[in-house]
Write a protein that holds these residues in place. Structure first.
Motif, PDB file in Angstrom:
ATOM      1  N   HIS A  66     -40.217 -18.028  25.746  1.00 30.97           N
ATOM      2  CA  HIS A  66     -39.986 -19.056  24.737  1.00 30.97           C
ATOM      3  C   HIS A  66     -39.771 -18.399  23.378  1.00 30.97           C
ATOM      4  O   HIS A  66     -40.709 -17.891  22.777  1.00 30.97           O
ATOM      5  CB  HIS A  66     -41.187 -20.004  24.645  1.00 30.97           C
ATOM      6  CG  HIS A  66     -41.427 -20.780  25.902  1.00 30.97           C
ATOM      7  ND1 HIS A  66     -42.456 -21.681  26.031  1.00 30.97           N
ATOM      8  CD2 HIS A  66     -40.763 -20.812  27.072  1.00 30.97           C
ATOM      9  CE1 HIS A  66     -42.420 -22.225  27.242  1.00 30.97           C
ATOM     10  NE2 HIS A  66     -41.393 -21.697  27.893  1.00 30.97           N
ATOM     11  N   ARG A  83     -35.863 -24.932  31.648  1.00 30.63           N
ATOM     12  CA  ARG A  83     -36.894 -25.966  31.707  1.00 30.63           C
ATOM     13  C   ARG A  83     -37.754 -25.801  32.955  1.00 30.63           C
ATOM     14  O   ARG A  83     -37.256 -25.734  34.060  1.00 30.63           O
ATOM     15  CB  ARG A  83     -36.250 -27.346  31.737  1.00 30.63           C
ATOM     16  CG  ARG A  83     -35.409 -27.629  30.523  1.00 30.63           C
ATOM     17  CD  ARG A  83     -34.537 -28.800  30.738  1.00 30.63           C
ATOM     18  NE  ARG A  83     -35.292 -30.035  30.716  1.00 30.63           N
ATOM     19  CZ  ARG A  83     -34.727 -31.215  30.854  1.00 30.63           C
ATOM     20  NH1 ARG A  83     -33.447 -31.319  31.023  1.00 30.63           N
ATOM     21  NH2 ARG A  83     -35.456 -32.293  30.825  1.00 30.63           N
ATOM     22  N   HIS A 126     -44.181 -22.912  20.072  1.00 32.37           N
ATOM     23  CA  HIS A 126     -43.311 -22.524  21.191  1.00 32.37           C
ATOM     24  C   HIS A 126     -43.856 -22.974  22.550  1.00 32.37           C
ATOM     25  O   HIS A 126     -43.820 -22.236  23.524  1.00 32.37           O
ATOM     26  CB  HIS A 126     -43.059 -21.009  21.181  1.00 32.37           C
ATOM     27  CG  HIS A 126     -42.275 -20.578  19.987  1.00 32.37           C
ATOM     28  ND1 HIS A 126     -40.912 -20.685  19.917  1.00 32.37           N
ATOM     29  CD2 HIS A 126     -42.681 -20.079  18.787  1.00 32.37           C
ATOM     30  CE1 HIS A 126     -40.492 -20.267  18.730  1.00 32.37           C
ATOM     31  NE2 HIS A 126     -41.547 -19.893  18.024  1.00 32.37           N
ATOM     32  N   CYS A 127     -44.345 -24.211  22.567  1.00 37.23           N
ATOM     33  CA  CYS A 127     -44.873 -24.742  23.820  1.00 37.23           C
ATOM     34  C   CYS A 127     -43.749 -25.233  24.730  1.00 37.23           C
ATOM     35  O   CYS A 127     -43.932 -25.410  25.929  1.00 37.23           O
ATOM     36  CB  CYS A 127     -45.836 -25.882  23.534  1.00 37.23           C
ATOM     37  SG  CYS A 127     -45.038 -27.292  22.722  1.00 37.23           S
ATOM     38  N   ASP A 128     -42.578 -25.516  24.154  1.00 34.33           N
ATOM     39  CA  ASP A 128     -41.399 -25.984  24.893  1.00 34.33           C
ATOM     40  C   ASP A 128     -41.501 -27.426  25.384  1.00 34.33           C
ATOM     41  O   ASP A 128     -40.716 -27.838  26.233  1.00 34.33           O
ATOM     42  CB  ASP A 128     -41.060 -25.066  26.074  1.00 34.33           C
ATOM     43  CG  ASP A 128     -39.899 -24.148  25.723  1.00 34.33           C
ATOM     44  OD1 ASP A 128     -39.541 -24.065  24.545  1.00 34.33           O
ATOM     45  OD2 ASP A 128     -39.344 -23.510  26.641  1.00 34.33           O
ATOM     46  N   LYS A 135     -34.606 -16.077  23.747  1.00 40.27           N
ATOM     47  CA  LYS A 135     -35.735 -15.148  23.897  1.00 40.27           C
ATOM     48  C   LYS A 135     -36.016 -14.413  22.581  1.00 40.27           C
ATOM     49  O   LYS A 135     -36.766 -13.438  22.555  1.00 40.27           O
ATOM     50  CB  LYS A 135     -35.422 -14.143  25.007  1.00 40.27           C
ATOM     51  CG  LYS A 135     -35.343 -14.804  26.377  1.00 40.27           C
ATOM     52  CD  LYS A 135     -35.416 -13.801  27.506  1.00 40.27           C
ATOM     53  CE  LYS A 135     -34.156 -13.024  27.655  1.00 40.27           C
ATOM     54  NZ  LYS A 135     -33.015 -13.847  28.121  1.00 40.27           N
ATOM     55  N   THR A 174     -32.937 -26.038  23.751  1.00 42.34           N
ATOM     56  CA  THR A 174     -33.549 -25.032  24.621  1.00 42.34           C
ATOM     57  C   THR A 174     -33.968 -23.863  23.729  1.00 42.34           C
ATOM     58  O   THR A 174     -33.717 -23.879  22.524  1.00 42.34           O
ATOM     59  CB  THR A 174     -32.587 -24.536  25.719  1.00 42.34           C
ATOM     60  OG1 THR A 174     -31.401 -24.048  25.107  1.00 42.34           O
ATOM     61  CG2 THR A 174     -32.241 -25.646  26.700  1.00 42.34           C
ATOM     62  N   GLU A 175     -34.570 -22.866  24.342  1.00 43.77           N
ATOM     63  CA  GLU A 175     -35.033 -21.730  23.543  1.00 43.77           C
ATOM     64  C   GLU A 175     -34.369 -20.440  23.994  1.00 43.77           C
ATOM     65  O   GLU A 175     -34.140 -20.225  25.183  1.00 43.77           O
ATOM     66  CB  GLU A 175     -36.551 -21.595  23.651  1.00 43.77           C
ATOM     67  CG  GLU A 175     -37.284 -22.735  22.968  1.00 43.77           C
ATOM     68  CD  GLU A 175     -38.728 -22.401  22.669  1.00 43.77           C
ATOM     69  OE1 GLU A 175     -39.223 -21.361  23.126  1.00 43.77           O
ATOM     70  OE2 GLU A 175     -39.363 -23.190  21.952  1.00 43.77           O
ATOM     71  N   HIS A 192     -35.375 -21.770  18.957  1.00 44.26           N
ATOM     72  CA  HIS A 192     -34.563 -22.783  19.625  1.00 44.26           C
ATOM     73  C   HIS A 192     -33.073 -22.650  19.318  1.00 44.26           C
ATOM     74  O   HIS A 192     -32.680 -22.028  18.330  1.00 44.26           O
ATOM     75  CB  HIS A 192     -34.998 -24.184  19.184  1.00 44.26           C
ATOM     76  CG  HIS A 192     -36.436 -24.489  19.465  1.00 44.26           C
ATOM     77  ND1 HIS A 192     -37.461 -23.968  18.725  1.00 44.26           N
ATOM     78  CD2 HIS A 192     -37.002 -25.262  20.414  1.00 44.26           C
ATOM     79  CE1 HIS A 192     -38.622 -24.407  19.196  1.00 44.26           C
ATOM     80  NE2 HIS A 192     -38.369 -25.195  20.228  1.00 44.26           N
ATOM     81  N   ARG A 246     -37.662 -16.671  31.230  1.00 40.70           N
ATOM     82  CA  ARG A 246     -38.152 -17.951  30.717  1.00 40.70           C
ATOM     83  C   ARG A 246     -38.982 -17.808  29.447  1.00 40.70           C
ATOM     84  O   ARG A 246     -39.736 -18.711  29.087  1.00 40.70           O
ATOM     85  CB  ARG A 246     -38.981 -18.660  31.795  1.00 40.70           C
ATOM     86  CG  ARG A 246     -38.154 -19.111  32.977  1.00 40.70           C
ATOM     87  CD  ARG A 246     -39.022 -19.732  34.043  1.00 40.70           C
ATOM     88  NE  ARG A 246     -38.229 -20.084  35.209  1.00 40.70           N
ATOM     89  CZ  ARG A 246     -37.577 -21.226  35.336  1.00 40.70           C
ATOM     90  NH1 ARG A 246     -37.639 -22.124  34.396  1.00 40.70           N
ATOM     91  NH2 ARG A 246     -36.871 -21.455  36.416  1.00 40.70           N
ATOM     92  N   VAL A 257     -38.295 -29.107  24.792  1.00 38.65           N
ATOM     93  CA  VAL A 257     -37.260 -28.780  25.776  1.00 38.65           C
ATOM     94  C   VAL A 257     -37.422 -29.650  27.017  1.00 38.65           C
ATOM     95  O   VAL A 257     -36.450 -30.152  27.580  1.00 38.65           O
ATOM     96  CB  VAL A 257     -37.336 -27.284  26.137  1.00 38.65           C
ATOM     97  CG1 VAL A 257     -36.318 -26.926  27.213  1.00 38.65           C
ATOM     98  CG2 VAL A 257     -37.123 -26.416  24.900  1.00 38.65           C
ATOM     99  N   THR A 294     -30.042 -18.998  27.476  1.00 42.28           N
ATOM    100  CA  THR A 294     -30.569 -19.930  26.487  1.00 42.28           C
ATOM    101  C   THR A 294     -30.455 -21.370  26.950  1.00 42.28           C
ATOM    102  O   THR A 294     -30.855 -22.283  26.258  1.00 42.28           O
ATOM    103  CB  THR A 294     -29.789 -19.807  25.164  1.00 42.28           C
ATOM    104  OG1 THR A 294     -28.412 -20.112  25.428  1.00 42.28           O
ATOM    105  CG2 THR A 294     -29.902 -18.426  24.601  1.00 42.28           C
TER     106      THR A 294
END
Ligand code: SF4
Ligand code: SF4
Length: 251
Positions: free
Chosen positions: A35, A162, A97-99, A114, A111-112, A38, A33, A102, A157
């Motif tokens: 982040h 989420r 990169h707080c997401d 890695k 989505t992000e 994107h 997971r 997403v 990815t």
């Protein structure tokens, strides 16, 4: 003489297993997971998931997303539904990169990966455009010249990253909560936080194989019992996924 104890401790460390790696020559596996940078995803038929709704831009605390939607051309729609993301830009000089983008996206379009090993020397390169963010025809992120991609950086990815997807709810453990995507299809469901990890399952299989080899029939019984348990866990709620998925995907 106390300082000699310090030397002794240092000396003893020479015989312990080394935990450092020669980064960046050698990369360690990243958490699933994590982040990174994107991607904009596409459905299995190649259509783009982004519908240009601007929710991601609205929620972004760093104000680094710029989106403009436009009506789909009826003869050649870019995405399912009425509109698609006509312009999409992310400014990586601001992104933290707080997401949240997403989490906000209703179609799992953004989505992000890695990938976090990227740097640039101009503002133009730092602002990723839609062409750079949309996955290629193989469903993989585009590899830009200033990014250091290695095997594994483009895995996982998709939308299941989420944190607050329906699969984050215990009632949805084992049920697919996201749409299929280009290059991957529909991904296997998550099994919940208490499910054994891939490493634990591999270690259990190895131990069972060892027992079989050394103790004959006794080991076989143990292995059979563990297999049943995991199978039950995996099957839990395996039904009715398609409807949920389709609704989530096409809104
Ligand atoms: S990860 Fe956070 S800061 Fe970066 S674009 Fe998304 S919402 Fe904005
Ligand atoms: S990425 Fe998602 S939230 Fe952002 S504009 Fe596209 S569909 Fe809307």
């Amino acid at each position: 003489m106390g300082y000699l104890d310090g030397f002794g401790l240092t000396f003893m460390k020479l015989f312990e297993e080394t935990v450092t790696t020669s980064y960046p020559d050698e990369k360690r596996p990243k958490p699933e997971r994590m982040h990174g940078r994107h991607v904009l995803n596409r459905y299995e038929d190649g259509m783009e998931k982004c519908i240009g709704c601007e929710l991601c831009a609205g929620v972004c605390p760093a104000k680094c997303i710029y989106v403009r939607g436009e009506d789909n051309p009826p003869e050649a729609p870019v995405s399912p539904g009425e509109r698609f993301g006509f312009i999409y830009e992310i400014n990586y000089l601001r992104c933290i990169h707080c997401d949240l983008c997403v989490e906000a996206c209703p179609t799992q379009a953004i989505t992000e990966t890695k990938m976090f090993e990227f740097s640039f020397t101009s503002r133009e390169d730092a602002i990723y455009t839609k062409d750079e963010l949309v996955v290629g025809d193989d469903g993989q992120p585009k590899h830009l010249p200033w990014e250091d991609w290695r095997p594994g950086d483009d895995e996982h990815t998709s939308a299941w990253m989420r944190a607050t997807s329906p699969s984050g709810d215990v009632r949805y453990v084992g049920r697919v909560g996201w749409a299929g995507e280009l290059g991957y299809g529909v991904r296997a469901p998550e099994l919940g936080q208490t499910a054994p990890s891939a490493e634990e399952l591999a270690a259990a299989a190895k131990a069972a194989a060892h027992d079989d080899h050394g103790h004959g029939g006794h080991g076989h019984d143990d292995h059979h019992d563990h297999g049943d348990h995991s199978h039950d866990d995996h099957d839990h709620g395996d039904h009715d996924h398609g409807d949920h998925d389709h609704e989530a995907a096409h809104g």
